[in-house]
Design an enzyme around this catalytic site. Structure first.
Site, PDB file in Angstrom:
ATOM      1  N   SER A   1      -2.152  -3.958  -5.644  1.00 38.66           N
ATOM      2  CA  SER A   1      -2.297  -5.252  -6.331  1.00 38.66           C
ATOM      3  C   SER A   1      -2.589  -6.366  -5.334  1.00 38.66           C
ATOM      4  O   SER A   1      -1.863  -6.544  -4.355  1.00 38.66           O
ATOM      5  CB  SER A   1      -1.026  -5.606  -7.102  1.00 38.66           C
TER       6      SER A   1
ATOM      7  N   GLU B   1      13.410  -4.469  -5.282  1.00 44.53           N
ATOM      8  CA  GLU B   1      12.738  -4.885  -6.503  1.00 44.53           C
ATOM      9  C   GLU B   1      13.649  -4.661  -7.712  1.00 44.53           C
ATOM     10  O   GLU B   1      13.502  -5.295  -8.725  1.00 44.53           O
ATOM     11  CB  GLU B   1      11.462  -4.035  -6.640  1.00 44.53           C
TER      12      GLU B   1
ATOM     13  N   GLY C   1       0.818  -1.210   0.000  1.00 43.91           N
ATOM     14  CA  GLY C   1       0.000   0.000   0.000  1.00 43.91           C
ATOM     15  C   GLY C   1       0.845   1.250   0.000  1.00 43.91           C
ATOM     16  O   GLY C   1       1.034   1.886   1.042  1.00 43.91           O
TER      17      GLY C   1
ATOM     18  N   SER D   1       0.885   3.626  -3.239  1.00 41.81           N
ATOM     19  CA  SER D   1       0.265   4.662  -4.068  1.00 41.81           C
ATOM     20  C   SER D   1      -1.102   5.086  -3.552  1.00 41.81           C
ATOM     21  O   SER D   1      -1.841   4.293  -2.970  1.00 41.81           O
ATOM     22  CB  SER D   1       0.076   4.138  -5.493  1.00 41.81           C
TER      23      SER D   1
ATOM     24  N   GLU E   1       8.940   8.059 -17.548  1.00 40.64           N
ATOM     25  CA  GLU E   1       9.324   9.484 -17.480  1.00 40.64           C
ATOM     26  C   GLU E   1      10.215   9.720 -16.251  1.00 40.64           C
ATOM     27  O   GLU E   1      11.208  10.451 -16.319  1.00 40.64           O
ATOM     28  CB  GLU E   1       8.078  10.384 -17.389  1.00 40.64           C
TER      29      GLU E   1
HETATM   30  C1  LIG Z   1       0.509  -3.177 -12.867  1.00 39.05           C
HETATM   31  C2  LIG Z   1       0.661  -2.195 -11.750  1.00 39.05           C
HETATM   32  C3  LIG Z   1       0.721  -2.664 -10.456  1.00 39.05           C
HETATM   33  C4  LIG Z   1       0.821  -1.765  -9.396  1.00 39.05           C
HETATM   34  N1  LIG Z   1       0.832  -2.273  -8.130  1.00 39.05           N
HETATM   35  C5  LIG Z   1       0.931  -1.418  -7.088  1.00 39.05           C
HETATM   36  C6  LIG Z   1       0.907  -1.919  -5.745  1.00 39.05           C
HETATM   37  O1  LIG Z   1       0.793  -3.140  -5.522  1.00 39.05           O
HETATM   38  N2  LIG Z   1       0.982  -1.031  -4.732  1.00 39.05           N
HETATM   39  C7  LIG Z   1       1.111   0.309  -4.942  1.00 39.05           C
HETATM   40  O2  LIG Z   1       1.226   1.041  -3.977  1.00 39.05           O
HETATM   41  N3  LIG Z   1       1.112   0.832  -6.198  1.00 39.05           N
HETATM   42  C8  LIG Z   1       1.018  -0.011  -7.272  1.00 39.05           C
HETATM   43  N4  LIG Z   1       1.003   0.496  -8.556  1.00 39.05           N
HETATM   44  C9  LIG Z   1       0.972   1.936  -8.743  1.00 39.05           C
HETATM   45  C10 LIG Z   1       2.248   2.531  -9.311  1.00 39.05           C
HETATM   46  O3  LIG Z   1       3.263   2.551  -8.356  1.00 39.05           O
HETATM   47  C11 LIG Z   1       1.894   3.951  -9.811  1.00 39.05           C
HETATM   48  O4  LIG Z   1       0.965   3.806 -10.868  1.00 39.05           O
HETATM   49  C12 LIG Z   1       3.110   4.688 -10.293  1.00 39.05           C
HETATM   50  O5  LIG Z   1       3.936   5.010  -9.218  1.00 39.05           O
HETATM   51  C13 LIG Z   1       2.718   5.989 -11.038  1.00 39.05           C
HETATM   52  O6  LIG Z   1       1.889   6.754 -10.236  1.00 39.05           O
HETATM   53  P1  LIG Z   1       0.469   7.307 -10.752  1.00 39.05           P
HETATM   54  O7  LIG Z   1      -0.281   6.180 -11.363  1.00 39.05           O
HETATM   55  O8  LIG Z   1      -0.165   8.044  -9.621  1.00 39.05           O
HETATM   56  O9  LIG Z   1       0.825   8.313 -11.928  1.00 39.05           O
HETATM   57  P2  LIG Z   1       1.310   9.817 -11.768  1.00 39.05           P
HETATM   58  O10 LIG Z   1       2.447   9.871 -10.821  1.00 39.05           O
HETATM   59  O11 LIG Z   1       0.134  10.686 -11.515  1.00 39.05           O
HETATM   60  O12 LIG Z   1       1.856  10.086 -13.219  1.00 39.05           O
HETATM   61  C14 LIG Z   1       1.010  10.406 -14.331  1.00 39.05           C
HETATM   62  C15 LIG Z   1       1.897  10.703 -15.521  1.00 39.05           C
HETATM   63  O13 LIG Z   1       2.737  11.852 -15.244  1.00 39.05           O
HETATM   64  C16 LIG Z   1       4.114  11.513 -15.392  1.00 39.05           C
HETATM   65  N5  LIG Z   1       4.926  12.215 -14.379  1.00 39.05           N
HETATM   66  C17 LIG Z   1       4.676  12.233 -13.041  1.00 39.05           C
HETATM   67  N6  LIG Z   1       5.656  12.935 -12.409  1.00 39.05           N
HETATM   68  C18 LIG Z   1       6.536  13.321 -13.369  1.00 39.05           C
HETATM   69  C19 LIG Z   1       7.766  14.055 -13.339  1.00 39.05           C
HETATM   70  N7  LIG Z   1       8.276  14.514 -12.197  1.00 39.05           N
HETATM   71  N8  LIG Z   1       8.400  14.255 -14.511  1.00 39.05           N
HETATM   72  C20 LIG Z   1       7.895  13.759 -15.681  1.00 39.05           C
HETATM   73  N9  LIG Z   1       6.731  13.076 -15.771  1.00 39.05           N
HETATM   74  C21 LIG Z   1       6.067  12.847 -14.628  1.00 39.05           C
HETATM   75  C22 LIG Z   1       4.160  10.010 -15.201  1.00 39.05           C
HETATM   76  O14 LIG Z   1       5.298   9.434 -15.827  1.00 39.05           O
HETATM   77  C23 LIG Z   1       2.849   9.546 -15.838  1.00 39.05           C
HETATM   78  O15 LIG Z   1       3.002   9.439 -17.226  1.00 39.05           O
HETATM   79  C24 LIG Z   1       0.901  -0.373  -9.637  1.00 39.05           C
HETATM   80  C25 LIG Z   1       0.842   0.102 -10.955  1.00 39.05           C
HETATM   81  C26 LIG Z   1       0.724  -0.783 -12.009  1.00 39.05           C
HETATM   82  C27 LIG Z   1       0.665  -0.262 -13.410  1.00 39.05           C
END
Ligand SMILES: Cc1cc2nc3c(=O)[nH]c(=O)nc-3n(C[C@H](O)[C@H](O)[C@H](O)COP(=O)(O)OP(=O)(O)OC[C@H]3O[C@@H](n4cnc5c(N)ncnc54)[C@H](O)[C@@H]3O)c2cc1C
Length: 391
Positions: free
Chosen positions: A164, A249, A130, A132, A376
């Site tokens: 997940s 990881e 947990g 994100s 990114e």
């Molecule tokens: C298959 C899968 C499994 C996952 N499992 C888990 C889990 O078990 N537990 C958990 O806690 N999380 C999990 N996640 C979440 C994952 O860690 C987040 O999706 C990831 O950290 C990106 O965060 P966000 O989705 O909030 O996107 P955001 O951070 O909101 O990003 C949105 C977009 O903006 C871009 N961006 C953001 N900041 C910047 C920057 N500083 N410079 C340039 N571009 C930027 C990103 O690259 C992206 O394209 C999982 C995600 C996936 C896809």
């Protein structure tokens, strides 16, 4: 560059291969009972994980009491290579094994290691991560789930997302804000929250892979009371745990991308001249990734740390897999969209994810370019720390 291993590493490999030959689970049981999320482990798979634990082959780098044999990085590499060659999963709770148990072994008290890590490693319980939240993904330090100390307990309120396997997990490694007044990296702590604690609500939701793919969860915490003994690492020291957790990881992460790429090359047959040309590019990406990864492995074996180089590998590996899956999908035209369709021979010891339709394999490849730090974010790290560009 030497691309073969010394005799003692090959002996280690042979010992593991002999173990696999003797102990691999019954394929019929495995075929009948498939895992349905990243924290749901069917009985045969729990037994398999336990056999590996008991023989010190689960995570060979761990000490024997935690399912290993204190193996070095090169031995860990050949262990993974043998698993991947057979397309075998050693655990169907990857976050539990790769991130949560590893974090517990690095940051936990002796009591926490026995109570939580050992049970996760022996597949007696499963765990989910947990971190994100809505609004705190790449910028994890912006997380807002609050934990307030009241006597011998923390009271937790807030929400996680993308967790997940949470709906099937027994415990959540939860990152919470314990000091709202401190600079945002400094006020975070980590709690182990059993999922049956009153006030925890888990809502699984489907992914782009299809309505059957229920792995992601939203998790809500409403006045959830957690014993203070469930604090992992120092109070307000969660940022260090987060970096350590994701570091676990990352070390051999490139190998899983190289394996995925190898599988795609095996499963995808090019027919037209254009497909063949694209296929050659994939074969070159695979080779480049393995050579760069081998160089990183050799550096690590010499005790040299180069964290930024791992970002290069993650970026190259995850994007090469995505491009390979995309090319395979295009090459199959409308057939690639058929769902469900098998793109590889069914393998009872593997997750079904990679025997799905080409469309699903392509959409699933986004896991690699988003989770564990988006492309990114990796590019930012490479720009600043490898190329020395200004922020
Ligand atoms: C298959 C899968 C499994 C996952 N499992 C888990 C889990 O078990 N537990 C958990 O806690 N999380 C999990 N996640 C979440 C994952 O860690 C987040 O999706 C990831 O950290 C990106 O965060 P966000 O989705 O909030 O996107 P955001 O951070 O909101 O990003 C949105 C977009 O903006 C871009 N961006 C953001 N900041 C910047 C920057 N500083 N410079 C340039 N571009 C930027 C990103 O690259 C992206 O394209 C999982 C995600 C996936 C896809």
């Amino acid at each position: 560059m030497q691309l073969s291993f010394d005799p003692e590493i090959e002996e280690f490999r042979a010992e593991f291969v002999a173990f696999l030959a003797e102990h691999m689970p019954d394929a019929a049981a495995a075929a009948a009972d498939r895992p349905i999320s990243s924290a749901e482990v069917p009985p045969w798979a729990r037994e398999w994980q336990r056999v590996q634990f008991d023989h010190g082959w689960l995570l060979p780098g761990n000490p024997p009491e935690f399912g290993g044999r204190n193996a070095g990085i090169l031995q860990q590499y050949v262990h993974l290579e043998e698993l991947s060659r057979r397309r075998i999963y050693h655990s169907f709770n990857p976050q539990g094994l790769g991130i949560i148990a590893a974090s517990l072994l690095s940051f936990g008290t002796e009591e926490q290691k026995i109570r939580w890590a050992r049970r996760i490693l022996r597949a007696e319980i499963t765990a989910a991560l947990g971190m994100s939240e809505p609004g705190a993904g790449s910028d994890l330090a912006g997380l807002r789930t609050r934990a307030v100390r009241e006597g011998e307990e923390f009271v937790v309120n807030g929400q996680k997302v993308w967790t997940s396997g949470a709906h099937d997990a027994d415990v959540l490694l939860t990152f919470v804000r314990t000091d709202p007044d401190a600079p945002k990296h400094k006020g975070i702590s980590v709690l182990l929250i059993p999922t049956d604690t009153p006030g925890v609500t888990r809502r699984p939701f489907a992914s782009i892979c299809g309505p059957h793919d229920l792995d992601f969860n939203e998790v809500f915490f409403e006045d959830v009371r957690v014993p203070a003994a469930n604090l992992l690492g120092p109070l307000h020291g969660g940022w260090g745990v987060a970096n350590g957790s994701l570091g676990h990881e990352r070390t051999l992460l490139w190998l899983s991308f190289a394996d995925r790429l190898q599988e795609l090359l095996e499963d995808f047959t090019p027919h037209t001249a254009l497909d063949k040309d694209r296929y050659a590019t994939l074969a070159m990406d695979n080779q480049a990734l393995r050579l760069l990864g081998s160089a990183a492995l050799a550096r690590e074996a010499r005790g040299e740390q180069d964290v930024a180089a791992l970002s290069v590998l993650k970026l190259l590996g995850s994007e090469a897999v995505q491009s390979a899956a995309e090319q395979a999908l295009y090459a199959r035209e409308s057939d690639g969209l058929i769902h469900p369709a098998m793109t590889a021979p069914f393998n009872p010891l593997n997750n079904d994810n990679f025997v799905a339709s080409w469309f699903e394999r392509y959409t699933r490849s986004f896991a690699g370019t988003i989770a564990g730090g988006t492309s990114e974010i990796q590019r930012n790290i490479v720009a600043e720390r490898v190329l020395g560009l200004p922020r």
